[in-house]
Scaffold this active site. Structure first.
Site, PDB file in Angstrom:
ATOM      1  N   ASP A   1      32.632 116.413  39.531  1.00 27.57           N
ATOM      2  CA  ASP A   1      33.524 115.341  39.070  1.00 27.57           C
ATOM      3  C   ASP A   1      33.035 114.701  37.765  1.00 27.57           C
ATOM      4  O   ASP A   1      33.750 113.912  37.148  1.00 27.57           O
ATOM      5  CB  ASP A   1      33.680 114.254  40.144  1.00 27.57           C
TER       6      ASP A   1
ATOM      7  N   THR B   1      34.730 111.790  51.016  1.00 28.63           N
ATOM      8  CA  THR B   1      34.858 113.160  50.511  1.00 28.63           C
ATOM      9  C   THR B   1      33.541 113.907  50.363  1.00 28.63           C
ATOM     10  O   THR B   1      32.486 113.294  50.184  1.00 28.63           O
ATOM     11  CB  THR B   1      35.568 113.142  49.133  1.00 28.63           C
TER      12      THR B   1
ATOM     13  N   SER C   1      35.778 109.205  39.838  1.00 29.92           N
ATOM     14  CA  SER C   1      36.588 109.616  40.983  1.00 29.92           C
ATOM     15  C   SER C   1      38.057 109.281  40.738  1.00 29.92           C
ATOM     16  O   SER C   1      38.391 108.517  39.824  1.00 29.92           O
ATOM     17  CB  SER C   1      36.093 108.863  42.218  1.00 29.92           C
TER      18      SER C   1
ATOM     19  N   ARG D   1      29.793 105.998  46.763  1.00 30.51           N
ATOM     20  CA  ARG D   1      29.930 107.251  46.014  1.00 30.51           C
ATOM     21  C   ARG D   1      28.548 107.871  45.796  1.00 30.51           C
ATOM     22  O   ARG D   1      27.554 107.161  45.582  1.00 30.51           O
ATOM     23  CB  ARG D   1      30.542 106.898  44.667  1.00 30.51           C
TER      24      ARG D   1
ATOM     25  N   THR E   1      39.650 115.987  50.779  1.00 34.66           N
ATOM     26  CA  THR E   1      39.004 114.688  50.892  1.00 34.66           C
ATOM     27  C   THR E   1      39.731 114.086  52.075  1.00 34.66           C
ATOM     28  O   THR E   1      40.644 114.708  52.610  1.00 34.66           O
ATOM     29  CB  THR E   1      39.242 113.923  49.584  1.00 34.66           C
TER      30      THR E   1
ATOM     31  N   GLY F   1      42.203 114.928  45.001  1.00 32.88           N
ATOM     32  CA  GLY F   1      41.641 114.948  43.644  1.00 32.88           C
ATOM     33  C   GLY F   1      42.515 114.118  42.713  1.00 32.88           C
ATOM     34  O   GLY F   1      42.884 112.980  43.024  1.00 32.88           O
TER      35      GLY F   1
END
Ligand code: DON
Length: 555
Positions: free
Chosen positions: A408, A384, A437, A85, A366, A459
């Site tokens: 996010d 993503t 996330s 991430r 994504t 999402g």
């Protein structure tokens, strides 16, 4: 089935194959993954090739400028999780998207240079290769390099997407990203070829120099230079060489839970998705939903009410566990989950508290892919840029989109992100923190045997999409393809409505639920699930979502 460069038709039915399988969002990426399997590569090798291929032929979500999660089950039955991430840059701070009065500055966390988190994909791929790869890294990235030079062929959907965002690309970048813009306003159409020589060169630097080909040297220089050239000075980006050099993907322990004898291996924080999936399952477990039926009013009520309670917990308790103590044990405690449903009644809809939540943008941008090999390794990846084409910033000279993952975070307590999710202290911005996330790559076992693996974009609709496919299979006995293709619904506490795909519920059912106080809103697409199941005869069944171009290819 036909495949090869120029193959445009997505696969709409389940594909069965003996040796290996790739299901991904784009036919060309699935083909490239399978080629690696055929050359003797394992599922991890194919993962790396597929991820880089998606970065070329699915730029709306595939990326080297974003991040993702991998959950895997090795042939030996061991699990592993890689968190690649994005992270907040060192100069990020809690109020970076607020003006002097404390108001959110329009779009600042969603588009342009300041919306970008430090990308994790390249380090993620290198870490996976280091630990599990069997073929040389250069052979895994080369197909993507070739594809970037030679060009990929647009499907109808992706031609439409490039056209839809054309004005944004021009408005947000100070240079013209020619590879994504046709001259003189001519629209893209299905069958057109998109060539990306600058991206090819960036991938070559990664091929030749590994980490340093992206996080240092020319690529890093180009990213940092790009940060300094927004259309307005106030929207300058803050990613530095130090941010890039510091970035490290992290191996984590999977989140494991059980539901009526099924073992679920899924994503821990910084995702809320795995917790959500397990929480919702924990809340509904005591109800006989198989007996009631998949579209029985009571089944839907308990699922919607459990979703409502998960999303309320998400807003307060979930975040990057490296920065915030997520009360995981309590959140997943059986008693806690049963207590959460104590105030639920079949007589009327629950009411989400009256907290402002904004409009949700209908984005599915994504991407999730699942791969299995002949040894029995299964990998499950969701990756993503966040929104479609991320921040819409293309790194000049390097040819790739940067994410807008900073959105996010909870940029202000109670202020909704792109997906309408709200948060507070737990998910506040801090330097080097990962933003919360919803991505939920998930593997399901029974009696220590692999059953199926799946995941989705969407999402906040990701955990609920994965949940529905799971329940369709294990409670309602559907084959995986049917379970994926069935129209979906989604509820997320705020806003207090239930989203429905076309034909998800019939008119009568909607009326019955409306009488109890539920409100509904149509939504074009909820999730795009790609999964693989192991059949009783030992073969792999690849199931790609029929909603768009997703394609399963096996061999
Ligand atoms: O990590 C997340 O939850 C989001 N950034 C995922 C974005 C997404 O799924 C976009 N597609 N709808």
């Amino acid at each position: 089935m036909p495949c090869g460069v120029g193959f445009l038709q997505a696969q709409k039915e389940a594909v069965i194959a003996e040796n290996g399988m790739v299901t991904s969002a784009y036919p060309e990426a699935s083909r490239i993954g399978v080629e690696i399997l055929k050359k003797g590569g394992n599922a991890f090798d194919a993962l790396i090739a597929t991820e880089f291929a998606l970065a070329v032929c699915f730029p709306i979500a595939g990326n080297i400028g974003g991040g993702g999660f991998m959950v895997c089950r090795t042939a030996q039955g061991e699990y592993d999780v890689l968190d690649y991430r994005e992270k907040a840059p060192l100069k990020a701070h809690e109020k970076m998207y607020l003006d002097a009065e404390g108001n959110v500055i329009d779009q600042l966390s969603q588009e342009g240079h300041l919306a970008v988190g430090v990308p994790g994909t390249v380090d993620g791929m290198l870490k996976i290769h280091q630990k599990y790869g069997s073929l040389p890294f250069k052979d895994l990235i080369q197909p993507a390099i070739d594809l970037a030079y030679q060009g990929y062929v647009l499907t109808q959907y992706e031609a439409e997407n490039l056209n839809k965002y054309r004005e944004d690309f021009l408005r947000i970048n100070t240079h013209i990203p020619h590879q994504f813009i046709k001259p003189e306003g001519i629209p893209w159409k299905a069958g057109d070829t998109v060539r990306q020589p600058e991206l090819a060169q960036t991938l070559e630097r990664i091929r030749d120099h590994g980490r340093a080909g992206f996080y240092e040297g020319k690529t890093a220089d180009l990213i940092v230079a790009e940060m300094q050239s927004p259309t307005q000075p106030a929207r300058r980006g803050i990613i530095t060489h130090e941010d890039l050099k510091n970035y490290q993907a992290v191996w984590r322990k999977p989140l494991i839970g059980y539901y009526k004898g099924y073992k679920i291996i899924t994503m821990p924080p910084p995702s809320s998705g795995g917790i959500g999936l397990l929480q919702i399952l924990g809340m509904i477990e005591k109800y006989p939903i198989a007996k009631w039926g998949v579209r029985d009013k009571r089944t839907l009520q308990v699922i919607i009410e459990a979703e409502r309670r998960f999303y309320a917990d998400r807003a307060t308790h979930m975040a990057d566990a490296d920065f915030y103590k997520v009360p995981l044990k309590t959140l997943l405690d059986k008693q806690y989950l049963q207590n959460r449903m104590k105030d639920f009644s079949f007589e009327k809809a629950g009411i989400s508290e009256n907290i402002t939540a904004g409009n949700i943008i209908e984005s599915e941008e994504t991407t999730h892919y699942t791969i299995a090999d002949k040894w029995g390794n299964v990998v499950c990846v969701t990756t993503t840029l966040n929104d479609a084409y991320g921040s819409k910033v293309v790194v000049k000279g390097a040819g790739f989109f940067l994410n807008n993952e900073m959105d996010d975070f909870s940029i202000k307590p109670g202020f909704p992100n792109l997906y309408g999710a709200i948060g507070g202290k737990a998910n506040a911005i801090a330097p080097q923190k990962r933003m919360l996330s919803s991505m939920t790559p998930t593997i399901v076992e029974k009696d220590n045997q692999f059953l199926f693996a799946l995941g989705s974009p969407g999402g906040t609709t990701i955990p609920t999409s994965v949940l529905q496919v799971f329940l369709n299979v294990v409670e309602f006995g559907m084959p995986l393809q049917k379970a994926i293709d069935m129209p979906r619904f989604h509820h997320q506490w705020q806003p207090d409505v239930v989203f429905l795909e076309k034909d998800a519920f019939d008119k009568h059912l909607i009326e019955e639920l409306e009488k109890l106080g539920y409100r509904f809103k149509g939504r074009k697409i909820i999730g795009r699930v790609n999964g693989i199941r192991k059949l009783k005869n030992g073969k792999w069944e690849g199931c790609a979502d029929s909603r768009k171009d997703d394609t399963a290819i096996g061999y």
